[in-house]
Design a protein around this motif. Structure first.
Motif, PDB file in Angstrom:
ATOM      1  N   ILE A 159     -29.138  -9.741 -76.781  1.00  0.00           N
ATOM      2  CA  ILE A 159     -28.237  -9.220 -75.758  1.00  0.00           C
ATOM      3  C   ILE A 159     -28.633  -9.718 -74.369  1.00  0.00           C
ATOM      4  O   ILE A 159     -27.783 -10.054 -73.552  1.00  0.00           O
ATOM      5  CB  ILE A 159     -28.207  -7.673 -75.783  1.00  0.00           C
ATOM      6  N   GLU A 160     -29.928  -9.821 -74.105  1.00  0.00           N
ATOM      7  CA  GLU A 160     -30.402 -10.256 -72.787  1.00  0.00           C
ATOM      8  C   GLU A 160     -29.891 -11.653 -72.440  1.00  0.00           C
ATOM      9  O   GLU A 160     -29.614 -11.960 -71.287  1.00  0.00           O
ATOM     10  CB  GLU A 160     -31.937 -10.232 -72.725  1.00  0.00           C
ATOM     11  N   ASP A 161     -29.742 -12.522 -73.442  1.00  0.00           N
ATOM     12  CA  ASP A 161     -29.264 -13.882 -73.195  1.00  0.00           C
ATOM     13  C   ASP A 161     -27.823 -13.896 -72.686  1.00  0.00           C
ATOM     14  O   ASP A 161     -27.424 -14.809 -71.969  1.00  0.00           O
ATOM     15  CB  ASP A 161     -29.356 -14.734 -74.459  1.00  0.00           C
ATOM     16  N   LEU A 162     -27.052 -12.905 -73.064  1.00  0.00           N
ATOM     17  CA  LEU A 162     -25.655 -12.865 -72.630  1.00  0.00           C
ATOM     18  C   LEU A 162     -25.530 -12.656 -71.124  1.00  0.00           C
ATOM     19  O   LEU A 162     -24.531 -13.035 -70.517  1.00  0.00           O
ATOM     20  CB  LEU A 162     -24.896 -11.761 -73.383  1.00  0.00           C
ATOM     21  N   TYR A 163     -26.543 -12.088 -70.499  1.00  0.00           N
ATOM     22  CA  TYR A 163     -26.526 -11.907 -69.046  1.00  0.00           C
ATOM     23  C   TYR A 163     -26.615 -13.244 -68.318  1.00  0.00           C
ATOM     24  O   TYR A 163     -26.278 -13.341 -67.147  1.00  0.00           O
ATOM     25  CB  TYR A 163     -27.672 -11.000 -68.588  1.00  0.00           C
ATOM     26  N   PHE A 164     -27.079 -14.285 -69.012  1.00  0.00           N
ATOM     27  CA  PHE A 164     -27.254 -15.590 -68.384  1.00  0.00           C
ATOM     28  C   PHE A 164     -26.127 -16.551 -68.748  1.00  0.00           C
ATOM     29  O   PHE A 164     -26.199 -17.725 -68.420  1.00  0.00           O
ATOM     30  CB  PHE A 164     -28.613 -16.182 -68.771  1.00  0.00           C
ATOM     31  N   THR A 165     -25.109 -16.077 -69.413  1.00  0.00           N
ATOM     32  CA  THR A 165     -23.964 -16.900 -69.762  1.00  0.00           C
ATOM     33  C   THR A 165     -23.117 -17.121 -68.520  1.00  0.00           C
ATOM     34  O   THR A 165     -22.812 -16.182 -67.788  1.00  0.00           O
ATOM     35  CB  THR A 165     -23.121 -16.216 -70.859  1.00  0.00           C
ATOM     36  N   ARG A 166     -22.741 -18.343 -68.259  1.00  0.00           N
ATOM     37  CA  ARG A 166     -21.931 -18.665 -67.092  1.00  0.00           C
ATOM     38  C   ARG A 166     -20.551 -19.114 -67.535  1.00  0.00           C
ATOM     39  O   ARG A 166     -20.348 -19.629 -68.629  1.00  0.00           O
ATOM     40  CB  ARG A 166     -22.605 -19.751 -66.247  1.00  0.00           C
ATOM     41  N   ASP A 167     -19.603 -18.951 -66.652  1.00  0.00           N
ATOM     42  CA  ASP A 167     -18.205 -19.199 -66.938  1.00  0.00           C
ATOM     43  C   ASP A 167     -17.644 -20.169 -65.895  1.00  0.00           C
ATOM     44  O   ASP A 167     -17.933 -20.029 -64.708  1.00  0.00           O
ATOM     45  CB  ASP A 167     -17.462 -17.862 -66.865  1.00  0.00           C
ATOM     46  N   ILE A 168     -16.891 -21.147 -66.344  1.00  0.00           N
ATOM     47  CA  ILE A 168     -16.167 -22.047 -65.444  1.00  0.00           C
ATOM     48  C   ILE A 168     -14.725 -22.051 -65.913  1.00  0.00           C
ATOM     49  O   ILE A 168     -14.450 -22.225 -67.099  1.00  0.00           O
ATOM     50  CB  ILE A 168     -16.736 -23.474 -65.469  1.00  0.00           C
TER      51      ILE A 168
END
Length: 143
Positions: free
Chosen positions: A52-61
């Motif tokens: 779950i912690e990795d999802l906080y570092f997902t970026r969107d363009i």
């Protein structure tokens, strides 16, 4: 728009339309239902569960748009944690952040003369989107 790009787009539209016309008409009723057991995908032995912690570092363009002269691209990204407008040269390089807001900014488009960027902003997360403008070189946002 240069002539090559125009001809490419025109031919793409033409061939897309002619391929649609050449196909016989069908409806969902005419198609066979796919057996879900027949669908297989290759297993990836290196795959792992995503913490779950990795999802906080997902970026969107999203919402990229070419400038009228084709020299720049604007887009929305949350690379700094919020969905704001950014601009980058069409030849590459690091993008420049044009707006800073805690509110989501999406759907950016260039004015015809390339001097302004228009976009939607969700004030306070209330889902009541409004249209805003900012100079293409950055500056004060106008509602």
């Amino acid at each position: 728009m240069n002539v090559r790009l125009f001809l490419f787009r025109a031919s793409l539209i033409f061939f897309s339309c002619t391929s649609l016309i050449a196909q016989p008409l069908s409806s969902p009723d005419d198609r066979q239902i796919t057996d879900s057991k027949s669908i297989m995908s290759n297993a990836n032995p290196a795959a792992r569960a995503i913490p779950i912690e990795d999802l906080y570092f997902t970026r969107d363009i999203r919402d990229a748009s070419w400038s009228p002269d084709g020299d720049q691209v604007i887009f929305t990204t949350n690379i700094t944690g919020r969905l704001n407008l950014w601009k980058v040269s069409a030849t590459g390089g690091w993008p420049i952040q044009l707006t800073q807001s805690d509110d989501r900014q999406v759907g950016a488009a260039w004015s015809r003369d390339g001097k302004w960027l228009l976009f939607q902003q969700d004030g306070g997360g209330n889902e009541l989107w409004d249209v805003y403008a900012v100079p293409a070189d950055g500056g004060e946002v106008v509602n």
